[in-house]
Design an enzyme around this catalytic site. Structure first.
Site, PDB file in Angstrom:
ATOM      1  N   ASP A 400       0.965  -1.120  -0.145  1.00  0.00           N
ATOM      2  CA  ASP A 400      -0.160   0.042  -0.110  1.00  0.00           C
ATOM      3  C   ASP A 400       0.838   1.450   0.041  1.00  0.00           C
ATOM      4  O   ASP A 400       1.706   1.468   1.044  1.00  0.00           O
ATOM      5  CB  ASP A 400      -0.989   0.117   1.037  1.00  0.00           C
ATOM      6  CG  ASP A 400      -1.846   0.992   1.393  1.00  0.00           C
ATOM      7  OD1 ASP A 400      -2.123   1.997   0.320  1.00  0.00           O
ATOM      8  OD2 ASP A 400      -2.780   0.988   2.078  1.00  0.00           O
ATOM      9  N   ASP A 463     -10.165   4.273  -1.588  1.00  0.00           N
ATOM     10  CA  ASP A 463     -11.150   3.362  -0.590  1.00  0.00           C
ATOM     11  C   ASP A 463     -12.614   3.417  -0.902  1.00  0.00           C
ATOM     12  O   ASP A 463     -13.220   4.357  -0.818  1.00  0.00           O
ATOM     13  CB  ASP A 463     -10.635   3.612   0.763  1.00  0.00           C
ATOM     14  CG  ASP A 463      -9.256   3.344   1.127  1.00  0.00           C
ATOM     15  OD1 ASP A 463      -8.511   2.936   0.206  1.00  0.00           O
ATOM     16  OD2 ASP A 463      -9.127   3.584   2.356  1.00  0.00           O
TER      17      ASP A 463
END
Ligand code: GAL
Length: 657
Positions: A400, A463
């Site tokens: 990430d 997200d």
């Protein structure tokens, strides 16, 4: 004279009572849904004065396409007045919107396409007798970029009860997925990739009463099958494609399925299926939570439908400077090897626990010095961390971006790819197979280079659940629009998949320390899983796996829907037709049949038509409803269905003999 009459009509209702003005801004705008940002009172979405075509308005609501607000008029409204248009601050000529007003299911008013700089259009709609009103802003068919929309001077003229913002009507949560029967059925992936020499672990997914006996013919040398557990273990020495045939039997019968093992360099020949801790446990994740998740993957039956990965997200590493003794401490040992924090006392024991169930374990880190939640990342320790993850026994890594933005400022494509190239090379050097998931929110059109950087999948947007209330809008934006606008079907395939993020079903973190049921309506949830299957997206559930109700379990475990997602051809679906709020998506499957999703993004139930010409079939076709697992009928030329608000009908077409 005319003007005076009009004013008089505005102020006095037919009953002769004085009329009131109720500003749209006085309604509960938290109930407004929109594609970007949050609704603004008396200013634009950019938090500037409302301005349309150079004209400023003191009152009104600034919103962003696609936007909807349901209003209960309580029988008291006479008229709705407003001036609508694109807000000047949108600043891009691609801004274009449509306004629409729907009363009790009927379109009362439509603006047509309005663009940046055009003067406001005047709205004056008669509401007498209307009970439920919906104020809508659409994207005019070109995506919702820069679609800043103003309901300026918007107000109701009322004579009775005050209009109230309302939630869309509640839908019953109808379980469509039939319960698996007692006879065996083999499910999940039909093809599996492994590298020569790597530890092999594959569990035959099968529903049906236990005890069940498994057999496999054609298993290559080096592999063995546990006939009770259905687990295949060992290692393959030689590259090649091995055709295997699985058999599962119990006292109710026998099921067979062909299976292909491909020993070579490519992992993840079908999209990943599993569970991830982030959206329900976020920074509260522990070893006990992960073990409970593995237990639940078995006890819920999810493993029998092909779910495999049990993945820890952020927050397992040490959090430098944390006053919490379980989170703080030494981030690395004397040799520089990364430490887990006190909530994960023994990572190897944890992956052993997961593997013993025939499942696989995933871990998470960042190429930056810190993860997004401020835990230690891999920066300048990449080789050590890759080795550590392999030693611990992990099978999957999510990498990430997070604080790597501080290392690579204004990165070009090469700089964006660099950390992923580095880690994928290091993972390939490990003596076990570790699937790599790129997470960098779609930057630099990652789909164009994610595979060459070594990614087995890449997140295509931010997200999906970044804002709890925003999940429904994100589903349509990041699921449908990001995918269709960028033609992502061109980039996904065996070993490298587009990842529009996790399945946000069941109980999710409410980001306030607790959990709450997904804000998606039942039909939106069917849309979510159907679309993900058509897109060939990873099916990674991220709600509470220990707390599955029948509806959520039904969504996650429909084998005919999963078969679409896991189809061995690995060709992602695409949008083949769009007509206002309705869309038809089609995915070609290995056996030559086609999966087709008829979607309705609109606020009212409507007919959606899948035309054979769009879908690419001809002649008479048997249409099978995949959620209900039932053949409907034979159709020629097209198949049309009534699809509820934000819902879907997912079918598979096969030629009638
Ligand atoms: C985000 C990522 C999420 C989750 C989170 C953890 O950047 O997109 O999926 O991993 O970080 O902090």
């Amino acid at each position: 004279m005319k003007l005076i009459l009009l004013v008089a009509l505005t102020l006095f209702t037919l009953a002769g009572r004085a009329a009131d003005t109720v500003w749209l801004t006085s309604l509960d705008l938290a109930k407004m849904r929109q594609g970007w940002g949050t609704p603004q009172t008396d200013r634009s979405i950019r938090e500037q004065p409302l301005t349309i075509g150079g004209h400023k308005f003191a009152h009104g609501v600034g919103t962003h396409a696609a936007s909807s607000l349901w209003v209960d008029l309580a029988g008291g409204a006479e008229r709705f007045l407003a001036s609508v248009g694109v807000d000047d601050a949108a600043g891009n000529t691609r801004a274009s919107v449509t306004f629409k007003i729907v009363g009790d299911g009927r379109t009362l008013w439509e603006s047509g396409v309005l663009r940046l700089g055009q003067p406001a259009k005047t709205v004056d709609v008669d509401l007498q007798g209307v009970k439920t009103l919906i104020l809508l802003v659409g994207d005019a068919g070109d995506g919702n970029g820069w679609d800043h929309a103003d309901w300026a001077d918007a107000r109701f003229i009322t004579s009775g009860a005050t209009p109230k913002a309302m939630d869309p009507p509640r839908e019953p949560a109808v379980v469509l997925t039939p319960k698996p029967g007692p006879a065996p059925r083999i499910n999940g992936a039909r093809i599996f990739g492994v590298r020569p020499g790597s530890p092999f672990l594959f569990t035959i997914a099968a529903t049906g009463e236990r005890p069940m006996k498994f057999a496999a013919s054609g298993l290559p040398k080096g592999l063995k099958l546990d006939p009770q557990a259905g687990q295949i273990t060992g290692a393959l020495g030689r590259r090649g494609v091995y055709q295997v045939s699985f058999k599962a039997s119990n006292r109710h019968g026998t099921a067979r399925r062909k299976f292909r093992i491909v020993c070579g360099d490519t992992l993840a020949l079908t999209p990943h299926m599993g569970w991830n801790s982030w959206y329900v446990w976020e920074n509260r994740v522990t070893d006990a939570i992960m073990r409970a998740a593995a237990d639940a993957m078995v006890s819920s039956g999810m493993r029998d439908h092909g779910y495999e990965y049990v993945n820890i997200d952020d927050c397992w590493a040490v959090k430098p400077g944390s006053p919490d003794p379980l989170l703080g401490g030494e981030p690395r040992d004397a040799e520089g090897r990364v430490n887990a924090n006190g909530r994960f006392p023994d990572m190897k024991a944890l992956t052993d626990y997961i593997h013993a169930k025939g499942l696989k374990a995933g871990i998470y880190t960042s190429p930056g010095p810190l993860t997004c939640a401020g835990h230690v990342g891999a920066y300048q320790h990449e080789a050590q961390d890759a080795r550590r993850f392999a030693e611990w026994g992990f099978d999957f890594l999510k990498y990430d971006w997070c604080s790597y933005g501080d290392i690579a400022r204004n990165p070009d494509r090469a700089a964006l790819a660099k950390p992923y190239q580095l880690i994928s090379g290091l993972l390939r050097q490990q003596p076990r197979d570790i699937v790599l998931n790129l997470c960098q929110y779609g930057m630099g059109n990652v789909w164009e280079w994610g595979a060459s950087a070594g990614g087995n999948s890449w997140r295509t947007a931010g997200d999906l659940g970044g804002s709890f209330e925003g999940i429904p809008a994100a589903l349509f934006r990041d699921g449908f629009d990001v995918y269709a606008n960028n033609h992502l079907e061109r980039y996904g395939g065996p070993g490298h998949w587009n990842d529009p993020d996790y399945l946000l079903l069941g109980y999710l973190s409410n980001w306030k320390g607790g959990t709450a049921p997904t804000p998606l309506t039942p039909n939106e949830q069917y849309t979510h899983v159907s679309l993900w299957s058509l897109l060939a997206a990873p099916l990674i559930f991220s709600g509470d796996i220990t707390r599955l109700d029948a509806f959520t379990l039904g969504l996650l475990t429909n084998d005919e829907v999963i078969d679409v997602d896991q189809d061995p051809l690995g060709r992602p679906g695409r949008r083949v037709a769009k007509n206002g709020d309705t869309e038809v998506w089609m995915r070609e499957l290995e056996d030559g049949t086609r999966a087709v999703g008829l979607f309705n993004r609109g606020e009212m139930a409507t007919t959606v038509t899948a035309r054979w010409a769009d879908v690419g079939v001809s002649g008479r076709q048997i249409v099978r409803d995949l959620w209900r697992q039932q053949d409907l009928d034979k159709f020629t030329g097209e198949y049309a269905a009534t699809v509820p608000r934000h819902g879907v009908v997912l079918v598979r077409l096969r030629p009638a003999k």
